[in-house]
Design a protein around this motif. Structure first.
Motif, PDB file in Angstrom:
ATOM      1  N   ALA A 435      33.748  37.248  31.916  1.00  0.00           N
ATOM      2  CA  ALA A 435      35.074  38.669  32.174  1.00  0.00           C
ATOM      3  C   ALA A 435      35.862  38.403  33.249  1.00  0.00           C
ATOM      4  O   ALA A 435      37.037  38.802  32.868  1.00  0.00           O
ATOM      5  N   GLU A 436      35.683  38.117  34.286  1.00  0.00           N
ATOM      6  CA  GLU A 436      36.869  37.983  35.176  1.00  0.00           C
ATOM      7  C   GLU A 436      37.895  37.193  35.178  1.00  0.00           C
ATOM      8  O   GLU A 436      38.974  37.219  35.772  1.00  0.00           O
ATOM      9  N   HIS A 437      37.573  35.891  34.452  1.00  0.00           N
ATOM     10  CA  HIS A 437      38.511  34.931  34.100  1.00  0.00           C
ATOM     11  C   HIS A 437      39.728  35.745  33.183  1.00  0.00           C
ATOM     12  O   HIS A 437      40.089  35.265  33.640  1.00  0.00           O
ATOM     13  N   GLN A 438      38.813  35.855  32.036  1.00  0.00           N
ATOM     14  CA  GLN A 438      39.915  36.425  30.629  1.00  0.00           C
ATOM     15  C   GLN A 438      40.948  37.794  31.429  1.00  0.00           C
ATOM     16  O   GLN A 438      41.417  37.903  31.335  1.00  0.00           O
ATOM     17  N   GLY A 439      39.879  38.128  32.019  1.00  0.00           N
ATOM     18  CA  GLY A 439      40.689  39.453  33.019  1.00  0.00           C
ATOM     19  C   GLY A 439      42.063  38.541  33.469  1.00  0.00           C
ATOM     20  O   GLY A 439      43.443  39.719  33.627  1.00  0.00           O
ATOM     21  N   ARG A 440      41.694  38.066  34.478  1.00  0.00           N
ATOM     22  CA  ARG A 440      42.475  37.432  35.161  1.00  0.00           C
ATOM     23  C   ARG A 440      43.356  37.094  34.600  1.00  0.00           C
ATOM     24  O   ARG A 440      45.145  36.809  34.598  1.00  0.00           O
ATOM     25  N   MET A 441      43.188  36.472  33.304  1.00  0.00           N
ATOM     26  CA  MET A 441      44.374  35.637  32.783  1.00  0.00           C
ATOM     27  C   MET A 441      45.282  35.979  32.217  1.00  0.00           C
ATOM     28  O   MET A 441      46.361  36.349  31.964  1.00  0.00           O
ATOM     29  N   THR A 442      44.665  37.336  31.855  1.00  0.00           N
ATOM     30  CA  THR A 442      45.518  38.828  30.732  1.00  0.00           C
ATOM     31  C   THR A 442      46.141  39.354  31.781  1.00  0.00           C
ATOM     32  O   THR A 442      47.177  39.136  30.973  1.00  0.00           O
TER      33      THR A 442
END
Length: 479
Positions: A435-442
């Motif tokens: 979730a952190e990676h996907q959030g950071r990329m968003t």
């Protein structure tokens, strides 16, 4: 920490939130921050379930739309949405200063999300993931359905998404996706300079490999490692049996308002083989032929079971999805025959026909890994959904033909899970890191899209390593 903030944090980390948990999180944020948060219904699913949109921010002229739950089996989007919603609340003044308002479509396909079952524990088992598996047939997936269904036969979930895109006219749409085993990559409808650097930094920091030969993007241009630009209308997209078209999907809808879409993919289990851009160790032709042989054999095996079950049980969502993947196996194997010929040593085979669609590719070890993964993924998913159907079917207990098929499927799914997991050296990636990676990329995509409009976001705080763990007490911005 307020009760609403605590709910966000609890559902954003540790395990995958359910549809109901994410709705409760969004409700808590809206009730706790009524001046700048709102939760509303924007449509209904085929079974009448609400499709909900959480808005964080007011008065801005640049909208960001985040879509979760497009594919039932890609469950990380719910955890990412909870983390992003908390982030948008905590840093709302920074976004408001640039006219940015966040909109979170909590679950695009709630009917399918309820049919796919995940284990309740923070760490999923590979077998457990597949014992509750469901992913709709392609024509029943809201984002891709417009390219597959005839005019006038639109899914209500698709209509709800088109309508909200036309209402918001988003600067950026981020669709949250995932893969069972592999790495991370991003698909964009238009190149977004700087995205590859953000992808590399986040992936390296969280120990996630960048997928260099993803099957979904096999023939697409890679502008930088892990960043793929979707084909435009009329351009070749996929292997021939995959008739769905990204160019006719909901992903291109923001273009009519000057926006773009980014699909952010993150794995549940990582594999050390998906980022290897070196030439194949063995001749590519031999590796592809091996994949063809396995896919044909596995397709035959699961196809017989699909036929056996279909002779007894009526049509259903699970059966249609299982049948679709089972039927795809031999057709895809035929398509790969051209790819094998395309990669034969000089003079070893007749050249492929002019229509061969992957002749421009220089295959890497990552591409071969992607093909190998599909030889397990497709038949395993078909078998898993057929088993899911039989597990839920009361007649399985009373009809010997169904009990026999169930027992065979239990053995088959168990064996294929073990082989697939071992072949790709799959390693579980904790939900919080997914979730952190996907959030950071968003967030990176939002910043880059804002900068591309010459209205960049201010504030170095958005580069803070604690981006998704902001101090959150009474809903005010971090000082």
């Amino acid at each position: 920490m307020t009760g609403s903030a605590r709910r966000v944090r609890d559902t954003a980390a540790g395990r995958y939130p359910s549809v109901d948990e994410l709705v409760r999180t969004a409700t808590g944020l809206a009730e706790g921050n009524p001046d700048f948060c709102a939760l509303r219904r924007i449509g209904s699913s085929q079974r009448g379930e609400p499709i909900r949109l959480l808005t964080v921010g007011t008065g801005g002229d640049r909208n960001v739309l985040v879509v979760a739950g497009a594919h039932a089996n890609e469950v990380v989007g719910a955890a990412t949405t909870a983390a992003l919603a908390r982030h948008a609340v905590a840093y709302r003044d920074i976004y408001a200063s640039s006219g940015i308002v966040w909109h979170f479509l909590l679950c695009l396909d709630p009917d399918s999300a309820r049919l796919h079952r995940t284990e309740p524990s923070p760490v999923q088992s590979f077998l457990g993931h597949h014992r509750g598996f469901y992913r709709p047939a392609a024509a029943e997936q809201p984002e891709l359905a417009p390219s597959l269904r005839p005019p006038g036969d639109e899914l209500p979930e698709t209509r709800a998404l088109f309508d909200v895109i036309d209402e918001l006219r988003p600067m950026l749409q981020c669709s949250l996706h995932g893969i069972d085993v592999g790495g991370t990559w991003v698909q964009v409808t238009r190149d977004l300079p700087g995205l590859s650097a953000a992808l590399a930094a986040s992936a390296a920091g969280l120990g996630i490999p960048i997928e260099r030969g993803a099957f979904d993007t096999f023939a697409w241009p890679e502008t930088a490692p892990g960043v793929f630009v979707m084909p435009q209308t009329g351009e070749h997209e996929r292997f021939g049996p995959h008739v769905e078209l990204a160019s006719a999907s909901t992903w291109y809808a923001p273009h009519r308002h000057g926006g773009l879409t980014a699909l952010i993919e993150v794995p549940m289990w990582t594999s050390p083989y998906v980022d290897d851009a070196r030439p194949p160790e063995a001749p590519a032709e031999a590796a592809i032929l091996s994949c063809i042989t396995r896919l044909r054999a596995a397709g035959v095996e699961v196809g017989r079971l699909v036929d056996d079950v279909g002779a007894v049980l009526p049509d259903s969502r699970l059966f249609r999805a299982a049948r679709g993947l089972s039927d795809l196996c031999p057709v895809l194997a035929d398509e790969w025959t051209d790819l094998a010929a395309d990669n034969a040593p000089d003079g070893a085979a007749e050249p492929p026909p002019p229509a061969a669609t992957t002749s421009h590719l220089t295959l890497t070890r990552a591409h071969i890994t992607s093909l190998q993964a599909q030889t397990w993924r497709l038949p395993l998913r078909a078998a898993a959904m057929l088993l899911h159907l039989l597990d839920d079917e009361p007649r399985t207990r009373t009809q010997p033909q169904l009990r026999y098929a169930q027992n065979r499927l239990i053995a088959l799914v168990t064996r294929w899970c073990r082989e697939y997991e071992a072949a790709l050296a799959a390693t579980w990636l904790p939900v919080a890191r997914q979730a952190e990676h996907q959030g950071r990329m968003t967030v990176a995509a939002v910043r880059l899209a804002a900068a591309a409009e010459r209205r960049p976001l201010p504030g170095a705080k958005l580069d803070d390593p604690a981006l998704f763990h902001p101090p959150h007490t009474n809903g005010r911005n971090p000082s």
